[in-house]
Design a protein around this motif. Structure first.
Motif, PDB file in Angstrom:
ATOM      1  N   MET A   1      41.796  44.784  25.415  1.00  0.00           N
ATOM      2  CA  MET A   1      40.595  43.945  25.421  1.00  0.00           C
ATOM      3  C   MET A   1      39.959  43.945  26.805  1.00  0.00           C
ATOM      4  N   ASN A   2      38.651  44.131  26.817  1.00  0.00           N
ATOM      5  CA  ASN A   2      37.962  44.100  28.103  1.00  0.00           C
ATOM      6  C   ASN A   2      37.646  42.647  28.473  1.00  0.00           C
ATOM      7  N   ASP A   3      38.338  42.150  29.496  1.00  0.00           N
ATOM      8  CA  ASP A   3      38.106  40.746  29.867  1.00  0.00           C
ATOM      9  C   ASP A   3      37.162  40.627  31.062  1.00  0.00           C
ATOM     10  N   ARG A   4      36.454  41.697  31.326  1.00  0.00           N
ATOM     11  CA  ARG A   4      35.514  41.675  32.440  1.00  0.00           C
ATOM     12  C   ARG A   4      34.241  40.934  32.017  1.00  0.00           C
ATOM     13  N   ARG A   5      33.937  39.842  32.729  1.00  0.00           N
ATOM     14  CA  ARG A   5      32.829  38.988  32.301  1.00  0.00           C
ATOM     15  C   ARG A   5      31.711  38.899  33.330  1.00  0.00           C
ATOM     16  N   SER A   7      28.992  41.447  35.889  1.00  0.00           N
ATOM     17  CA  SER A   7      28.477  42.808  36.085  1.00  0.00           C
ATOM     18  C   SER A   7      28.992  43.364  37.426  1.00  0.00           C
ATOM     19  N   ASP A   8      28.852  44.677  37.587  1.00  0.00           N
ATOM     20  CA  ASP A   8      29.240  45.287  38.867  1.00  0.00           C
ATOM     21  C   ASP A   8      28.412  44.704  40.019  1.00  0.00           C
ATOM     22  N   GLU A  11      29.635  41.253  40.798  1.00  0.00           N
ATOM     23  CA  GLU A  11      30.937  41.305  41.485  1.00  0.00           C
ATOM     24  C   GLU A  11      30.737  41.633  42.978  1.00  0.00           C
ATOM     25  N   GLY A  69      37.448  38.417  35.571  1.00  0.00           N
ATOM     26  CA  GLY A  69      37.827  39.795  35.294  1.00  0.00           C
ATOM     27  C   GLY A  69      37.400  40.785  36.352  1.00  0.00           C
ATOM     28  N   SER A  71      37.386  41.757  40.705  1.00  0.00           N
ATOM     29  CA  SER A  71      38.449  41.910  41.681  1.00  0.00           C
ATOM     30  C   SER A  71      37.942  41.494  43.064  1.00  0.00           C
TER      31      SER A  71
END
Ligand code: FEO
Length: 180
Positions: A1-5, A7-8, A11, A69, A71
């Motif tokens: 599952m993509n838990d990235r919520r 955008s680049d 981030e 999600g 870094s």
């Protein structure tokens, strides 16, 4: 599952702001040390406390980026500015740092609005409010300084102001919280 919520772009912007908050902490720490060396222990205490607040802000960004999600990336922090020549210069420089920081927070809120990223928009609102408080707090301190430094018994007033700041609140009051 993509838990990235996030955008680049978001981030990247949040990471930049995280580092900027760490820089804000450095500024307060450096000015606090300058004040201490110059025998303004109360002002130093005030600035040290605020340095800790800025570090907490930095940590809020770190947690938020990771929770969404992304870094958090710990990068080099720019060197603190050169020491001020006097307390007036120190306080005015701090106000300018806060105004510049408010403009950076606005960029996050603007991007969140553009991307319809309502979670980050909401997260950013906390900082919008915080910046209003911080600008107001520093303006109050500058007003006190102006009063103290233009009074006739100058040294006595500066001494009182210095004592005052040792226990001064780190919170400003928002216009909507004011009451008669
Ligand atoms: Fe975290 Fe004073 O800006």
């Amino acid at each position: 599952m993509n838990d990235r919520r996030i955008s680049d772009n978001m981030e990247q912007l949040l990471n930049k702001q995280m580092t900027r908050e760490a820089y804000q902490a450095q500024v307060y720490l450096s000015y606090g040390s300058w004040a201490e060396v110059n025998s303004f222990g109360g002002i130093a205490t005030f600035l040290y406390k605020h340095s800790n607040e800025e570090r907490e802000h930095m940590f809020k960004f770190l947690k938020y980026i990771n929770d969404r999600g992304g870094s958090a990336t710990i990068e080099a922090i720019a060197a603190a500015p050169v020491n001020p020549k006097n307390i007036g210069e120190c306080l005015n420089a701090i106000l300018q740092h806060e105004i510049d920081n408010s403009k950076e927070i606005d960029k996050i809120v603007n991007l969140a609005h553009e991307e319809k990223d309502w979670a980050t928009f909401s997260f950013g609102q906390w900082f919008v409010k915080e910046q209003i408080e911080e600008e107001s707090l520093i303006k109050d301190v500058i007003d006190k300084y102006n009063l103290a430094s233009t009074a006739t018994s100058q040294n006595h007033n500066l001494y009182d102001m210095d004592k005052d700041l040792a226990s001064a609140s780190q919170e400003g009051t928002l216009p909507r919280e004011e009451s008669l």
